[in-house]
Every structure is written in structure tokens, then in C-alpha cells.
Design a protein around this motif. Structure first.
Motif, PDB file in Angstrom:
ATOM      1  N   LEU A 115       0.832  -1.206   0.000  1.00  0.00           N
ATOM      2  CA  LEU A 115       0.000   0.000   0.000  1.00  0.00           C
ATOM      3  C   LEU A 115       0.867   1.257   0.000  1.00  0.00           C
ATOM      4  CD1 LEU A 115      -3.183  -0.014   0.073  1.00  0.00           C
ATOM      5  CD2 LEU A 115      -2.130  -2.177   0.744  1.00  0.00           C
ATOM      6  N   GLY A 116       2.038   1.164   0.628  1.00  0.00           N
ATOM      7  CA  GLY A 116       2.929   2.321   0.670  1.00  0.00           C
ATOM      8  C   GLY A 116       3.429   2.726  -0.701  1.00  0.00           C
ATOM      9  N   LEU A 117       3.856   1.757  -1.502  1.00  0.00           N
ATOM     10  CA  LEU A 117       4.371   2.076  -2.833  1.00  0.00           C
ATOM     11  C   LEU A 117       3.232   2.260  -3.832  1.00  0.00           C
ATOM     12  CD1 LEU A 117       6.722   2.485  -4.762  1.00  0.00           C
ATOM     13  CD2 LEU A 117       6.867   0.000  -5.038  1.00  0.00           C
ATOM     14  N   ASN A 118       2.282   1.334  -3.850  1.00  0.00           N
ATOM     15  CA  ASN A 118       1.260   1.335  -4.896  1.00  0.00           C
ATOM     16  C   ASN A 118       0.249   2.473  -4.755  1.00  0.00           C
ATOM     17  OD1 ASN A 118       2.535  -1.035  -5.544  1.00  0.00           O
ATOM     18  ND2 ASN A 118       0.707  -2.308  -5.522  1.00  0.00           N
ATOM     19  N   LEU A 119       0.019   2.943  -3.522  1.00  0.00           N
ATOM     20  CA  LEU A 119      -1.016   3.955  -3.320  1.00  0.00           C
ATOM     21  C   LEU A 119      -0.471   5.239  -2.691  1.00  0.00           C
ATOM     22  CD1 LEU A 119      -4.000   4.534  -3.727  1.00  0.00           C
ATOM     23  CD2 LEU A 119      -4.459   3.469  -1.506  1.00  0.00           C
ATOM     24  N   ILE A 142      -2.294  12.910 -16.410  1.00  0.00           N
ATOM     25  CA  ILE A 142      -1.739  12.028 -15.382  1.00  0.00           C
ATOM     26  C   ILE A 142      -2.340  10.639 -15.598  1.00  0.00           C
ATOM     27  CG2 ILE A 142      -1.622  11.532 -12.909  1.00  0.00           C
ATOM     28  CD1 ILE A 142      -1.680  14.577 -12.444  1.00  0.00           C
ATOM     29  N   ILE A 143      -1.463   9.657 -15.737  1.00  0.00           N
ATOM     30  CA  ILE A 143      -1.868   8.282 -16.019  1.00  0.00           C
ATOM     31  C   ILE A 143      -1.346   7.401 -14.892  1.00  0.00           C
ATOM     32  CG2 ILE A 143      -1.771   6.386 -17.681  1.00  0.00           C
ATOM     33  CD1 ILE A 143      -0.820   8.593 -19.744  1.00  0.00           C
ATOM     34  N   HIS A 144      -2.227   6.634 -14.294  1.00  0.00           N
ATOM     35  CA  HIS A 144      -1.847   5.718 -13.219  1.00  0.00           C
ATOM     36  C   HIS A 144      -1.854   4.292 -13.768  1.00  0.00           C
ATOM     37  CE1 HIS A 144      -2.831   9.056 -10.460  1.00  0.00           C
ATOM     38  NE2 HIS A 144      -3.899   9.206 -11.224  1.00  0.00           N
ATOM     39  N   LEU A 167      -6.347   3.091  -6.074  1.00  0.00           N
ATOM     40  CA  LEU A 167      -5.818   3.931  -7.152  1.00  0.00           C
ATOM     41  C   LEU A 167      -6.939   4.354  -8.109  1.00  0.00           C
ATOM     42  CD1 LEU A 167      -2.948   4.938  -7.858  1.00  0.00           C
ATOM     43  CD2 LEU A 167      -2.771   3.023  -9.447  1.00  0.00           C
ATOM     44  N   GLU A 168      -7.890   3.458  -8.363  1.00  0.00           N
ATOM     45  CA  GLU A 168      -9.028   3.817  -9.210  1.00  0.00           C
ATOM     46  C   GLU A 168      -9.844   4.947  -8.574  1.00  0.00           C
ATOM     47  OE1 GLU A 168      -9.831   2.919 -12.227  1.00  0.00           O
ATOM     48  OE2 GLU A 168      -8.408   1.282 -12.519  1.00  0.00           O
ATOM     49  N   GLY A 169     -10.107   4.835  -7.281  1.00  0.00           N
ATOM     50  CA  GLY A 169     -10.861   5.881  -6.597  1.00  0.00           C
ATOM     51  C   GLY A 169     -10.095   7.189  -6.552  1.00  0.00           C
ATOM     52  N   LEU A 170      -8.801   7.093  -6.289  1.00  0.00           N
ATOM     53  CA  LEU A 170      -7.954   8.282  -6.277  1.00  0.00           C
ATOM     54  C   LEU A 170      -8.012   8.992  -7.617  1.00  0.00           C
ATOM     55  CD1 LEU A 170      -5.692  10.159  -5.264  1.00  0.00           C
ATOM     56  CD2 LEU A 170      -4.050   8.373  -5.939  1.00  0.00           C
ATOM     57  N   SER A 171      -7.878   8.241  -8.702  1.00  0.00           N
ATOM     58  CA  SER A 171      -7.846   8.841 -10.030  1.00  0.00           C
ATOM     59  C   SER A 171      -9.156   9.557 -10.352  1.00  0.00           C
ATOM     60  CB  SER A 171      -7.557   7.774 -11.088  1.00  0.00           C
ATOM     61  OG  SER A 171      -7.501   8.349 -12.375  1.00  0.00           O
ATOM     62  N   ILE A 183      -6.404  19.505 -16.365  1.00  0.00           N
ATOM     63  CA  ILE A 183      -5.521  18.357 -16.142  1.00  0.00           C
ATOM     64  C   ILE A 183      -6.381  17.097 -16.040  1.00  0.00           C
ATOM     65  CG2 ILE A 183      -3.860  17.289 -14.574  1.00  0.00           C
ATOM     66  CD1 ILE A 183      -3.110  20.176 -13.701  1.00  0.00           C
ATOM     67  N   ARG A 184      -6.029  16.083 -16.817  1.00  0.00           N
ATOM     68  CA  ARG A 184      -6.787  14.840 -16.863  1.00  0.00           C
ATOM     69  C   ARG A 184      -6.111  13.760 -16.021  1.00  0.00           C
ATOM     70  NH1 ARG A 184      -6.480  12.464 -21.384  1.00  0.00           N
ATOM     71  NH2 ARG A 184      -4.794  13.642 -22.355  1.00  0.00           N
ATOM     72  N   SER A 185      -6.913  12.881 -15.428  1.00  0.00           N
ATOM     73  CA  SER A 185      -6.399  11.756 -14.644  1.00  0.00           C
ATOM     74  C   SER A 185      -7.141  10.494 -15.039  1.00  0.00           C
ATOM     75  CB  SER A 185      -6.587  12.011 -13.142  1.00  0.00           C
ATOM     76  OG  SER A 185      -6.183  10.885 -12.380  1.00  0.00           O
ATOM     77  N   ASN A 186      -6.397   9.491 -15.479  1.00  0.00           N
ATOM     78  CA  ASN A 186      -6.972   8.222 -15.915  1.00  0.00           C
ATOM     79  C   ASN A 186      -6.082   7.067 -15.458  1.00  0.00           C
ATOM     80  OD1 ASN A 186      -9.301   9.042 -17.812  1.00  0.00           O
ATOM     81  ND2 ASN A 186      -7.588  10.249 -18.612  1.00  0.00           N
ATOM     82  N   THR A 187      -6.637   5.864 -15.523  1.00  0.00           N
ATOM     83  CA  THR A 187      -5.847   4.674 -15.222  1.00  0.00           C
ATOM     84  C   THR A 187      -5.810   3.732 -16.421  1.00  0.00           C
ATOM     85  OG1 THR A 187      -7.690   3.363 -14.362  1.00  0.00           O
ATOM     86  CG2 THR A 187      -6.524   4.754 -12.780  1.00  0.00           C
ATOM     87  N   VAL A 188      -4.747   2.954 -16.463  1.00  0.00           N
ATOM     88  CA  VAL A 188      -4.646   1.802 -17.364  1.00  0.00           C
ATOM     89  C   VAL A 188      -4.693   0.567 -16.471  1.00  0.00           C
ATOM     90  CG1 VAL A 188      -3.241   0.593 -19.054  1.00  0.00           C
ATOM     91  CG2 VAL A 188      -3.261   3.089 -19.021  1.00  0.00           C
ATOM     92  N   ALA A 189      -5.543  -0.399 -16.815  1.00  0.00           N
ATOM     93  CA  ALA A 189      -5.760  -1.551 -15.952  1.00  0.00           C
ATOM     94  C   ALA A 189      -5.446  -2.849 -16.704  1.00  0.00           C
ATOM     95  CB  ALA A 189      -7.194  -1.560 -15.435  1.00  0.00           C
ATOM     96  N   PRO A 190      -4.186  -3.267 -16.696  1.00  0.00           N
ATOM     97  CA  PRO A 190      -3.817  -4.470 -17.450  1.00  0.00           C
ATOM     98  C   PRO A 190      -4.105  -5.765 -16.705  1.00  0.00           C
ATOM     99  CG  PRO A 190      -1.857  -3.323 -16.636  1.00  0.00           C
ATOM    100  CD  PRO A 190      -3.044  -2.573 -16.140  1.00  0.00           C
ATOM    101  N   THR A 191      -4.198  -6.828 -17.486  1.00  0.00           N
ATOM    102  CA  THR A 191      -4.184  -8.169 -16.940  1.00  0.00           C
ATOM    103  C   THR A 191      -2.732  -8.542 -16.605  1.00  0.00           C
ATOM    104  OG1 THR A 191      -4.950 -10.435 -17.276  1.00  0.00           O
ATOM    105  CG2 THR A 191      -3.965  -9.318 -19.198  1.00  0.00           C
ATOM    106  N   PHE A 192      -2.472  -9.819 -16.410  1.00  0.00           N
ATOM    107  CA  PHE A 192      -1.104 -10.262 -16.131  1.00  0.00           C
ATOM    108  C   PHE A 192      -0.215  -9.989 -17.338  1.00  0.00           C
ATOM    109  CE2 PHE A 192      -3.472 -12.579 -12.962  1.00  0.00           C
ATOM    110  CZ  PHE A 192      -2.612 -12.616 -11.872  1.00  0.00           C
ATOM    111  N   ILE A 193       0.808  -9.206 -17.124  1.00  0.00           N
ATOM    112  CA  ILE A 193       1.776  -8.865 -18.159  1.00  0.00           C
ATOM    113  C   ILE A 193       3.083  -9.572 -17.834  1.00  0.00           C
ATOM    114  CG2 ILE A 193       3.017  -6.995 -19.315  1.00  0.00           C
ATOM    115  CD1 ILE A 193       0.003  -6.792 -19.708  1.00  0.00           C
TER     116      ILE A 193
END
Length: 255
Positions: A115-119, A142-144, A167-171, A183-193
Motif C-alpha cells: 500500500l505504501g508504494l502502490n497507493l 496524469i496516467i496511473h 488507485l481507481e478511486g484516487l484517479s 488536467i486529466r487523470s486516468n488509469t490503465v488496468a492491465p491483466t497479467f503482463i
């Protein structure tokens, strides 16, 4: 007839982009993509050798790149480093980690690390970059780097899901606060890469088979699957997109 409309440009010439966690895997690939689209890219991470090698590769391919040695967990140190360089038009909030284990076995140290790094770190990097954008009058993007696990649950993923749902809620909330500044804020939500971080997981053949069963297109994701998405969100082609998530999951969350 009226003149045909012109597709907005996907080019990023003249813009400055910051990518955290840029030393390898998804971060490095997306830094390369932003550079190939014409942005001046700053690769940020804790590992000097990795980001310097990445910047040199982008430069060798004709792009513009430099490095910023930071530990995004150090909020004050990161803010000082970012305040010492020109403001950015684009941020890819990519630094992240994972400690998969059953919910009842998660320790406080595990919680704080993920949670410290990811959020937490992502929050304050975005805050610092957004403040500089506003002060400079930049209409930025801004892209998360989120995850499909920010849209569903997963076994042994309580920490990762918590951080990526957060992170989704934050964005979304950032999008509302920053919209008056353009200023725009969006997320990219990948599967297993498949990356150096995830590759050891796939050595477990039963785990790999379970993943491939849920990815309806029948293969693991590659970093290339995310490069165009990031360029799109950074560009004028996505000028009306904010507060949303682009899910790149091969159909995982469709059922």
C-alpha cells in the motif's frame, strides 16, 4: 460539403513526460513509447544503472530522455527532486510492487510495503506533479498504472487489490479536482503482463493455466499491449477522457 474533421494528433512533441518505476518492464516500455511519440522522457527509479541504460536506449533510437534518481516512498525527497526540474506535461505513475499471499497470512510489513508504494507514493508523486502543472499553467495528463485487480478480486491478492482499487478511486477524485485546470487523470488496468517481476509466478504451471483460462484471448499480456494505450491517454486524442479506466485484460473482467 464541409471539410472532413481531422483526427487529433497522437504525437507528443514538445511535451515533458515523467515515468516512475521506469527501469524495467512496463515502465521502461511505456517510457520508450512516449519517447517514440516525441515526448522528452524522464525515467525515474531507485536503480541508477537501469534508468541510465533505458535513457541511453531511447536516445540511441532518436528520442529525448534523461533520468531522475528517486525513491518515491521518500515523499519529501521526491518532492524536492521534482521541484528541482522543469514541470511535466505527462506523468505515468507506474512504480509498484506485489506480495501475493493468503489474506490471513498478510503482515503489517507486507501491508505497508504494497500500500505504501502502490497507493501512498503514487498519491504524493501525482500531487507534486499536478501542483507544478497548475503553477505553470499546463493542461496535462496524469496516467496511473492500475490493474484488472482494481476492478475485480483475486485469490492471494488482498493487498494488491486494495491498492489498485484505491488507485481507481484516487484517479476519479483527482479528475474532479483537477478538471478546472485542464488536467486529466486516468488509469490503465492491465491483466497479467509478462515482465521480470511477474515471470517467476508463471513458472507455476497450474497458476499459469488458471490465468490463461480467464484471459479470453488466450495469452499473457506483453508490455507492447500497453504502449499504445499510454500514448493515447497522454495525447490530444484523449482530450475529453478523464476519471476513467482503460482495461487491457484480454476479456478477464468481461464475465
Amino acid at each position: 460539403m464541409d471539410a472532413l474533421p481531422t483526427t487529433p494528433s497522437f504525437r507528443l512533441d514538445g511535451r515533458r513526460a515523467l515515468v516512475t518505476g521506469a527501469g524495467r518492464g512496463i515502465g521502461l516500455a511505456c517510457a520508450a513509447a512516449l519517447g517514440q511519440a516525441g515526448a522528452h522522457v524522464t525515467l525515474a527509479a531507485r536503480s541508477r544503472s537501469e534508468i541510465e541504460a533505458g535513457a541511453q536506449a531511447i536516445q540511441a533510437a532518436g528520442g529525448q530522455a534523461d533520468t531522475l534518481l528517486i525513491d518515491v516512498n521518500d515523499v519529501a525527497g521526491t518532492a524536492a527532486a521534482l521541484d528541482g526540474v522543469a514541470p511535466f506535461d505527462i506523468l505515468l505513475n507506474n512504480a509498484g510492487t506485489n506480495r501475493p499471499k493468503p489474506f490471513i497470512e498478510v503482515s503489517e510489513d507486507d501491508y505497508d510495503a504494497v500500500l505504501g508504494l502502490n497507493l501512498r507514493a503514487a498519491f504524493f508523486v501525482a500531487q507534486c506533479v499536478a501542483r507544478r502543472m497548475i503553477n505553470a499553467g499546463l493542461r496535462g495528463s496524469i496516467i496511473h498504472m492500475g490493474s484488472q485487480m482494481g476492478h475485480v478480486g483475486g485469490p492471494r491478492r488482498s493487498l494488491y487489490c486494495a491498492s489498485k482499487w484505491g488507485l481507481e478511486g484516487l484517479s476519479k477524485a483527482m479528475a474532479l479536482d483537477l478538471a478546472p485546470n485542464g488536467i486529466r487523470s486516468n488509469t490503465v488496468a492491465p491483466t497479467f503482463i509478462e515482465t521480470p517481476m511477474t515471470r517467476p509466478f508463471f513458472e507455476d504451471k497450474a497458476f499459469l493455466a488458471g490465468v490463461l483460462e480467464k484471459i479470453k484471448l488466450g495469452r499473457l499480456g506483453t508490455v507492447e499491449d500497453l504502449m499504445g494505450v499510454v500514448v493515447f491517454l497522454a495525447s490530444d486524442a484523449a482530450a475529453l477522457m478523464t476519471g476513467t479506466s482503460l482495461v487491457v485484460d484480454g476479456g478477464w473482467t468481461a464475465e
